[in-house]
Design a protein around this motif. Sequence first.
Motif, PDB file in Angstrom:
ATOM      1  N   ALA A  52      -7.024  -2.752  -0.498  1.00 10.27           N
ATOM      2  CA  ALA A  52      -7.195  -4.012  -1.215  1.00 10.27           C
ATOM      3  C   ALA A  52      -6.700  -5.198  -0.395  1.00 10.27           C
ATOM      4  O   ALA A  52      -7.208  -6.321  -0.546  1.00 10.27           O
ATOM      5  N   ALA A  53      -5.733  -4.955   0.473  1.00  8.90           N
ATOM      6  CA  ALA A  53      -5.155  -6.035   1.262  1.00  8.90           C
ATOM      7  C   ALA A  53      -5.933  -6.352   2.536  1.00  8.90           C
ATOM      8  O   ALA A  53      -5.662  -7.361   3.186  1.00  8.90           O
ATOM      9  N   GLN A  54      -6.886  -5.495   2.897  1.00  9.50           N
ATOM     10  CA  GLN A  54      -7.683  -5.778   4.090  1.00  9.50           C
ATOM     11  C   GLN A  54      -8.393  -7.114   3.945  1.00  9.50           C
ATOM     12  O   GLN A  54      -8.857  -7.478   2.855  1.00  9.50           O
ATOM     13  N   GLU A  55      -8.500  -7.840   5.038  1.00  6.50           N
ATOM     14  CA  GLU A  55      -9.102  -9.169   5.014  1.00  6.50           C
ATOM     15  C   GLU A  55     -10.505  -9.145   4.408  1.00  6.50           C
ATOM     16  O   GLU A  55     -10.852  -9.998   3.586  1.00  6.50           O
ATOM     17  N   ASN A  86     -11.648  -7.221   2.220  1.00  4.78           N
ATOM     18  CA  ASN A  86     -11.667  -6.796   0.815  1.00  4.78           C
ATOM     19  C   ASN A  86     -10.899  -7.727  -0.122  1.00  4.78           C
ATOM     20  O   ASN A  86     -10.890  -7.507  -1.339  1.00  4.78           O
ATOM     21  N   LYS A  87     -10.265  -8.727   0.419  1.00  4.21           N
ATOM     22  CA  LYS A  87      -9.431  -9.601  -0.406  1.00  4.21           C
ATOM     23  C   LYS A  87     -10.252 -10.239  -1.516  1.00  4.21           C
ATOM     24  O   LYS A  87     -11.317 -10.806  -1.277  1.00  4.21           O
ATOM     25  N   GLY A  88      -9.742 -10.118  -2.737  1.00  2.80           N
ATOM     26  CA  GLY A  88     -10.407 -10.709  -3.887  1.00  2.80           C
ATOM     27  C   GLY A  88     -11.479  -9.843  -4.516  1.00  2.80           C
ATOM     28  O   GLY A  88     -11.984 -10.174  -5.591  1.00  2.80           O
ATOM     29  N   LYS A  89     -11.826  -8.724  -3.876  1.00  5.88           N
ATOM     30  CA  LYS A  89     -12.907  -7.870  -4.382  1.00  5.88           C
ATOM     31  C   LYS A  89     -12.410  -6.796  -5.358  1.00  5.88           C
ATOM     32  O   LYS A  89     -13.125  -6.416  -6.281  1.00  5.88           O
ATOM     33  N   LEU A 137       3.220  -2.367   4.337  1.00  4.62           N
ATOM     34  CA  LEU A 137       2.787  -2.403   2.945  1.00  4.62           C
ATOM     35  C   LEU A 137       3.171  -3.699   2.233  1.00  4.62           C
ATOM     36  O   LEU A 137       2.603  -4.030   1.195  1.00  4.62           O
ATOM     37  N   GLY A 138       4.122  -4.427   2.802  1.00  2.43           N
ATOM     38  CA  GLY A 138       4.547  -5.679   2.205  1.00  2.43           C
ATOM     39  C   GLY A 138       3.432  -6.701   2.032  1.00  2.43           C
ATOM     40  O   GLY A 138       3.348  -7.361   0.990  1.00  2.43           O
ATOM     41  N   PRO A 139       2.549  -6.877   3.033  1.00  3.01           N
ATOM     42  CA  PRO A 139       1.484  -7.882   2.916  1.00  3.01           C
ATOM     43  C   PRO A 139       0.557  -7.674   1.718  1.00  3.01           C
ATOM     44  O   PRO A 139      -0.091  -8.614   1.276  1.00  3.01           O
ATOM     45  N   ALA A 140       0.508  -6.461   1.178  1.00  4.29           N
ATOM     46  CA  ALA A 140      -0.357  -6.187   0.019  1.00  4.29           C
ATOM     47  C   ALA A 140       0.359  -6.488  -1.293  1.00  4.29           C
ATOM     48  O   ALA A 140      -0.216  -6.325  -2.365  1.00  4.29           O
ATOM     49  N   GLY A 141       1.621  -6.917  -1.199  1.00  2.00           N
ATOM     50  CA  GLY A 141       2.384  -7.154  -2.408  1.00  2.00           C
ATOM     51  C   GLY A 141       2.811  -5.864  -3.081  1.00  2.00           C
ATOM     52  O   GLY A 141       3.211  -5.846  -4.240  1.00  2.00           O
ATOM     53  N   TYR A 142       2.750  -4.772  -2.353  1.00  2.00           N
ATOM     54  CA  TYR A 142       3.077  -3.448  -2.892  1.00  2.00           C
ATOM     55  C   TYR A 142       4.586  -3.248  -2.892  1.00  2.00           C
ATOM     56  O   TYR A 142       5.248  -3.478  -1.879  1.00  2.00           O
ATOM     57  N   LYS A 143       5.117  -2.847  -4.008  1.00  2.00           N
ATOM     58  CA  LYS A 143       6.552  -2.601  -4.147  1.00  2.00           C
ATOM     59  C   LYS A 143       6.812  -1.101  -4.040  1.00  2.00           C
ATOM     60  O   LYS A 143       6.531  -0.351  -4.970  1.00  2.00           O
ATOM     61  N   ALA A 144       7.316  -0.691  -2.911  1.00  2.00           N
ATOM     62  CA  ALA A 144       7.548   0.736  -2.678  1.00  2.00           C
ATOM     63  C   ALA A 144       8.810   1.210  -3.383  1.00  2.00           C
ATOM     64  O   ALA A 144       9.755   0.443  -3.591  1.00  2.00           O
ATOM     65  N   GLU A 145       8.802   2.473  -3.759  1.00  2.00           N
ATOM     66  CA  GLU A 145      10.002   3.115  -4.281  1.00  2.00           C
ATOM     67  C   GLU A 145      11.036   3.214  -3.143  1.00  2.00           C
ATOM     68  O   GLU A 145      10.680   3.230  -1.965  1.00  2.00           O
TER      69      GLU A 145
END
Length: 282
Positions: free
Chosen positions: A208-211, A213-216, A265-273
Motif C-alpha cells: 500500500a505504501a509503494q509510490e 499504489n498510494k491512494g489506491k 515499515l515506518g513510511p507506511a504508517g505501520y505500527k509494529a508490535e
Amino acid sequence: MKVFKAGAAAAVAVVLSLTATACGGGGDKAGGGSTAGGGKDKIVIGIKFDQPGLGLKTPDGKFTGFDVDVATYVAKELGYQPDQIEFKQAVSAERENLLANGDVKLVVATYTINDKRKAKVDFAGPYFLAHQDLLVRADDTSITKAEDLNKKNLCSVTGSTSAQNVKTKLAPDANLLEQGGYSECLTGLENKSLDALTTDNSILAGFAAQEKNKGKFKLVGLKLSDEPYGIGLKKGDKDLQTKVNAALKKMVEDGSWQKAVDANLGPAGYKAEPAPQITEGS
C-alpha cells in the motif's frame, strides 16, 4: 636412497593433496564452505523478491526490506560480510524444499512459525510478530470484517497460511484464488476482478505504501491471526539455530532491530508490535 626419498616425498604430497581436497569442500552448497585463506566462502539465504518493505529485488538488482536487513545482520554475526551473501528467491510454496535440498542455508521470508512447518524444518526466533489482515480498494466500504468476504473474490499466494485461515475458519463461502505472487493479486484488486487480498498486515502495508499504489488501497485493520516470523533452518541443525537466536537477540539489544523496522515499515504508517520473545530452540 635418493630415489626412495623422492618417492616417499611424492607419496606424502599425494596424501596431503587428497586430504586438502577432502577438507576444502567443507560446508554444503548453501554456504559455509572455506576459502584457501581459512575464511568463509558465502552463505545463501532465501528471501522474498516481491514484498516491498520486507523482501524486494529492485530493477537494478539490489535487495531491500526488513527481512533483508535481518538476514544481513544474522549473516554478519555468523561471519559473513554483505558481499558474501547470495540471496535466492524463496516463494511461499518452496521454502521447505529449499532448506531440505540444501539450496539455502537460511530462509528469512515472512515465514510464519507453525507446527505443520516445524515437522519439516526448524526455526530460529521469532524475530517479528505480524497479524493477518485484508487489503481492499480505497473506496470499498463493503468489507469491514472477515465474514464480509463470503460470496466475494479473495486472493492470496499459493502456500500461504492466510488464505486457508479465511476459507476454513472465517468466510467459507469466499471465492478463493491463489496466485504465484502478490503482484497478480494487486492487479486483480485494482481492475476489480478481485475484492480483497489477504496476508500479513506487514506485507500489505508495504504494498500500500509503494509510490505506484498510494491512494489506491487500504488495510481493513483486522487482526485475524498471529503470525510470528521465524528464520527457517534445515531440520536438526541445532548449532546453527543457537547461533541465529543469539544474533537475533543481539540485533534487538543493540537497537538495530528497531532501526530496521522504522526504516522499512515506518513510511507506511505501520505500527509494529515490539520484538517478540525468542521461543524456538529453548
